[in-house]
Design a protein around this motif. Structure first.
Motif, mmCIF file in Angstrom:
data_model
loop_
_atom_site.group_PDB
_atom_site.id
_atom_site.type_symbol
_atom_site.label_atom_id
_atom_site.label_comp_id
_atom_site.label_asym_id
_atom_site.label_seq_id
_atom_site.Cartn_x
_atom_site.Cartn_y
_atom_site.Cartn_z
ATOM 1 N N LEU A 107 0.830 -1.209 0.000
ATOM 2 C CA LEU A 107 0.000 0.000 0.000
ATOM 3 C C LEU A 107 0.863 1.257 0.000
ATOM 4 N N ARG A 108 1.963 1.211 0.724
ATOM 5 C CA ARG A 108 2.899 2.348 0.757
ATOM 6 C C ARG A 108 3.481 2.567 -0.642
ATOM 7 N N GLN A 109 3.921 1.481 -1.279
ATOM 8 C CA GLN A 109 4.518 1.573 -2.610
ATOM 9 C C GLN A 109 3.523 2.078 -3.657
ATOM 10 N N GLY A 142 1.152 4.142 -3.085
ATOM 11 C CA GLY A 142 0.723 5.493 -2.736
ATOM 12 C C GLY A 142 -0.655 5.540 -2.098
ATOM 13 N N GLU A 143 -1.232 4.394 -1.768
ATOM 14 C CA GLU A 143 -2.581 4.352 -1.198
ATOM 15 C C GLU A 143 -2.592 4.430 0.330
ATOM 16 N N LEU A 144 -1.461 4.189 0.968
ATOM 17 C CA LEU A 144 -1.402 4.205 2.423
ATOM 18 C C LEU A 144 -1.284 5.632 2.943
ATOM 19 N N VAL A 145 -2.162 5.986 3.868
ATOM 20 C CA VAL A 145 -2.070 7.277 4.555
ATOM 21 C C VAL A 145 -1.436 7.060 5.921
ATOM 22 N N GLU A 146 -1.953 6.076 6.658
ATOM 23 C CA GLU A 146 -1.470 5.824 8.010
ATOM 24 C C GLU A 146 -1.934 4.440 8.463
ATOM 25 N N VAL A 147 -1.141 3.809 9.304
ATOM 26 C CA VAL A 147 -1.529 2.526 9.888
ATOM 27 C C VAL A 147 -1.001 2.489 11.315
ATOM 28 N N ASN A 148 -1.828 2.005 12.238
ATOM 29 C CA ASN A 148 -1.414 1.904 13.632
ATOM 30 C C ASN A 148 -2.160 0.784 14.329
ATOM 31 N N ALA A 149 -1.442 0.110 15.202
ATOM 32 C CA ALA A 149 -2.054 -0.831 16.136
ATOM 33 C C ALA A 149 -2.282 -0.065 17.433
ATOM 34 N N LEU A 150 -3.263 -0.473 18.190
ATOM 35 C CA LEU A 150 -3.573 0.191 19.450
ATOM 36 C C LEU A 150 -3.148 -0.684 20.624
ATOM 37 N N GLY A 157 -6.784 -1.837 15.900
ATOM 38 C CA GLY A 157 -5.934 -0.996 15.069
ATOM 39 C C GLY A 157 -6.700 -0.499 13.860
ATOM 40 N N TYR A 158 -6.019 0.311 13.069
ATOM 41 C CA TYR A 158 -6.668 0.869 11.888
ATOM 42 C C TYR A 158 -5.649 1.103 10.787
ATOM 43 N N THR A 159 -6.165 1.159 9.572
ATOM 44 C CA THR A 159 -5.389 1.531 8.401
ATOM 45 C C THR A 159 -6.185 2.595 7.672
ATOM 46 N N MET A 160 -5.556 3.736 7.413
ATOM 47 C CA MET A 160 -6.218 4.766 6.619
ATOM 48 C C MET A 160 -5.612 4.722 5.224
ATOM 49 N N ILE A 161 -6.496 4.659 4.242
ATOM 50 C CA ILE A 161 -6.062 4.582 2.856
ATOM 51 C C ILE A 161 -6.713 5.699 2.046
ATOM 52 N N ASP A 162 -6.106 6.033 0.925
ATOM 53 C CA ASP A 162 -6.634 7.028 0.003
ATOM 54 C C ASP A 162 -6.655 6.350 -1.366
ATOM 55 N N VAL A 163 -7.854 6.003 -1.817
ATOM 56 C CA VAL A 163 -7.992 5.163 -3.009
ATOM 57 C C VAL A 163 -8.970 5.770 -4.015
ATOM 58 N N GLU A 164 -8.963 5.198 -5.202
ATOM 59 C CA GLU A 164 -9.814 5.682 -6.297
ATOM 60 C C GLU A 164 -11.291 5.397 -6.092
#
Length: 135
Positions: A41-43, A45-53, A86-93
């Motif tokens: 996802l990083r490669q 360009g779709e990854l905004v942020e990812v974190n475990a809680l 946790g969460y993953t924030m993505i920016d997608v089409e």
């Protein structure tokens, strides 16, 4: 592009054994799968942020009463497994792409390499222009 939040709960999908009780090899395979997924996802360009809680035992709940100082309690101590892990924030089409990414996350291996089929909640972030039409 549209931002989505993929929310992962502590619901283990089709596995009733808590992750901390898995064999080390199974835990390593699970974490590698998720790490590789995030890197893709990083490669792209779709990854905004990812974190475990942290574990729920470290959580605090604040409730403003409007009369006195806010009330602070330990928790949450949910009866269910619906505790955010946790969460993953993505920016997608498209929403379809967000659902595809969530399905990939849900396919992370558990004990014995069996896909967990863990539920992933997919939520679109409200548009910055104040899109309130879906309330």
């Amino acid at each position: 592009m549209t931002k989505f939040m993929l929310l992962m709960t502590m619901d283990g999908g089709n596995c009733d054994t808590p992750m901390l009780e898995w064999d080390q090899a199974d835990m390593d395979a699970h974490m590698k799968y998720l790490g590789d997924h995030v890197e893709r996802l990083r490669q792209s360009g779709e990854l905004v942020e990812v974190n475990a809680l942290t574990w729920p035992k470290h959580a605090k709940v604040v409730r403003a009463t409007g009369v006195s100082a806010p009330v602070l309690t330990d928790g949450p101590y949910a009866e269910s497994k619906e505790v955010l892990a946790g969460y993953t924030m993505i920016d997608v089409e498209s929403e379809e792409r967000a659902l595809e990414i969530a399905a990939e996350q849900s396919s992370a291996p558990g004990p014995g390499g069996v896909p967990l089929e863990q539920p992933i909640e997919v939520r679109r972030l409200m548009d910055s222009d104040g899109d309130l039409q879906d309330f």
